[in-house]
Scaffold this motif. Structure first.
Motif, PDB file in Angstrom:
ATOM      1  N   THR A  15       7.306   8.617   3.230  1.00 39.69           N
ATOM      2  CA  THR A  15       7.931   9.762   3.888  1.00 39.69           C
ATOM      3  C   THR A  15       7.540  11.026   3.126  1.00 39.69           C
ATOM      4  O   THR A  15       7.061  10.954   1.990  1.00 39.69           O
ATOM      5  N   THR A  16       7.767  12.164   3.737  1.00 40.12           N
ATOM      6  CA  THR A  16       7.449  13.436   3.091  1.00 40.12           C
ATOM      7  C   THR A  16       8.216  13.589   1.788  1.00 40.12           C
ATOM      8  O   THR A  16       7.655  13.982   0.764  1.00 40.12           O
ATOM      9  N   VAL A  28       9.591   3.559  -2.790  1.00 40.71           N
ATOM     10  CA  VAL A  28      10.818   3.206  -2.085  1.00 40.71           C
ATOM     11  C   VAL A  28      11.954   4.106  -2.560  1.00 40.71           C
ATOM     12  O   VAL A  28      12.182   4.262  -3.757  1.00 40.71           O
ATOM     13  N   GLY A  29      12.649   4.688  -1.604  1.00 42.24           N
ATOM     14  CA  GLY A  29      13.811   5.516  -1.889  1.00 42.24           C
ATOM     15  C   GLY A  29      14.801   5.393  -0.753  1.00 42.24           C
ATOM     16  O   GLY A  29      14.611   4.598   0.176  1.00 42.24           O
ATOM     17  N   ARG A  52       0.815  -1.223   0.000  1.00 42.64           N
ATOM     18  CA  ARG A  52       0.000   0.000   0.000  1.00 42.64           C
ATOM     19  C   ARG A  52       0.841   1.261   0.000  1.00 42.64           C
ATOM     20  O   ARG A  52       0.306   2.358   0.019  1.00 42.64           O
ATOM     21  N   GLY A  53       2.185   1.076   0.074  1.00 42.74           N
ATOM     22  CA  GLY A  53       3.070   2.222   0.130  1.00 42.74           C
ATOM     23  C   GLY A  53       3.372   2.682   1.544  1.00 42.74           C
ATOM     24  O   GLY A  53       4.023   3.706   1.743  1.00 42.74           O
ATOM     25  N   GLU A  54       2.890   1.948   2.535  1.00 42.28           N
ATOM     26  CA  GLU A  54       3.189   2.283   3.929  1.00 42.28           C
ATOM     27  C   GLU A  54       4.620   1.855   4.239  1.00 42.28           C
ATOM     28  O   GLU A  54       5.160   0.936   3.621  1.00 42.28           O
ATOM     29  N   HIS A  84       7.779   4.545  12.692  1.00 35.70           N
ATOM     30  CA  HIS A  84       8.296   4.405  11.333  1.00 35.70           C
ATOM     31  C   HIS A  84       9.224   3.203  11.231  1.00 35.70           C
ATOM     32  O   HIS A  84      10.018   2.939  12.127  1.00 35.70           O
ATOM     33  N   THR A  85       9.116   2.501  10.114  1.00 34.31           N
ATOM     34  CA  THR A  85       9.930   1.316   9.840  1.00 34.31           C
ATOM     35  C   THR A  85      10.766   1.562   8.597  1.00 34.31           C
ATOM     36  O   THR A  85      10.267   2.094   7.606  1.00 34.31           O
TER      37      THR A  85
END
Length: 170
Positions: free
Chosen positions: A141-142, A148-149, A57-59, A121-122
Motif C-alpha cells: 500500500t502507499t 505487512v502493517g 514479493r511484498g504484493e 487488492h487483497t
C-alpha cells in the motif's frame, strides 16, 4: 456486532422450567460471534509473526497466499480464499480475508480528507470492531509499502466498487 446473552440466574431458570423450555434449546438458537474459528486464529498468528516484514514479493496477494499455505487451508490458489461470507447473515472474524475490486474509499483524519483506490487488492481482517468496522492487515500500500502493517477500514467510507469476504477452510 450483534451479541446475544443468556442470563442463567434469578427468575429466568424458574421461568424456563415453569414453561418446560430447555436451556439447551435456548442456547442453540443463540448466535454469537465471539469464538474465532481455528484456521482464522492460525492466520492471525501468521500475520502477527510477519508484522513489519515483507511476505513473499511484498504484493498484497502474497500475504494471503503465504498465510493460507502456512496454515494448511484449502483454497483455489487464485482469488477464492475459502468459503465466501454473506455479510448480512454471517459473523465476520479476525482471520477472514477481503478481496476488493474497483473500490474507492474516502475518509477523514483530523481535518483532512483522503481518497484511496483499491483497484484489485487483497487483505486479511486483523480485528473486527463490528460488521462495518475492521482493522486490516495488508501489504503493498502507499502508506505501508511492501511490509505487512495494519490500517482501519470503515465500510461506510466505500464510495464505489465491490468486495468479497472469505473464511479459510480445511
Amino acid at each position: 456486532m450483534k451479541r446475544w446473552f443468556i442470563f442463567s440466574f434469578g427468575i429466568l431458570p424458574f421461568l424456563f422450567s415453569s414453561f418446560n423450555i430447555s436451556n439447551k434449546l435456548i442456547c442453540s438458537a443463540v448466535k454469537t460471534c465471539d469464538q474465532i474459528p481455528v484456521l482464522n486464529q492460525k492466520l492471525i498468528d501468521f500475520v502477527k509473526t510477519n508484522l513489519n516484514k515483507k511476505v513473499g514479493r511484498g504484493e498484497c496477494w502474497d500475504l494471503a497466499a503465504h498465510g493460507l499455505n502456512a496454515i494448511g487451508a484449502n483454497w483455489d490458489k487464485n482469488y477464492g480464499f475459502g468459503k465466501e461470507i454473506d455479510l448480512k447473515k454471517d459473523c465476520v472474524f479476525p482471520g477472514d480475508l477481503i478481496q476488493f475490486e474497483g473500490v474507492e474509499i474516502q475518509y477523514q483524519k483530523k481535518n483532512s480528507f483522503y481518497r484511496e483506490e483499491l483497484e484489485h487488492h487483497t487483505a486479511i481482517i486483523f480485528k473486527v470492531h463490528n460488521k462495518e468496522s475492521f482493522v486490516l492487515a495488508e501489504q503493498n500500500t502507499t502508506d505501508l509499502g511492501k511490509k505487512v502493517g495494519t490500517a482501519p477500514l470503515e465500510l461506510k467510507n466505500i464510495l464505489k466498487g465491490t468486495f468479497k469476504i472469505y473464511r479459510p477452510v480445511n
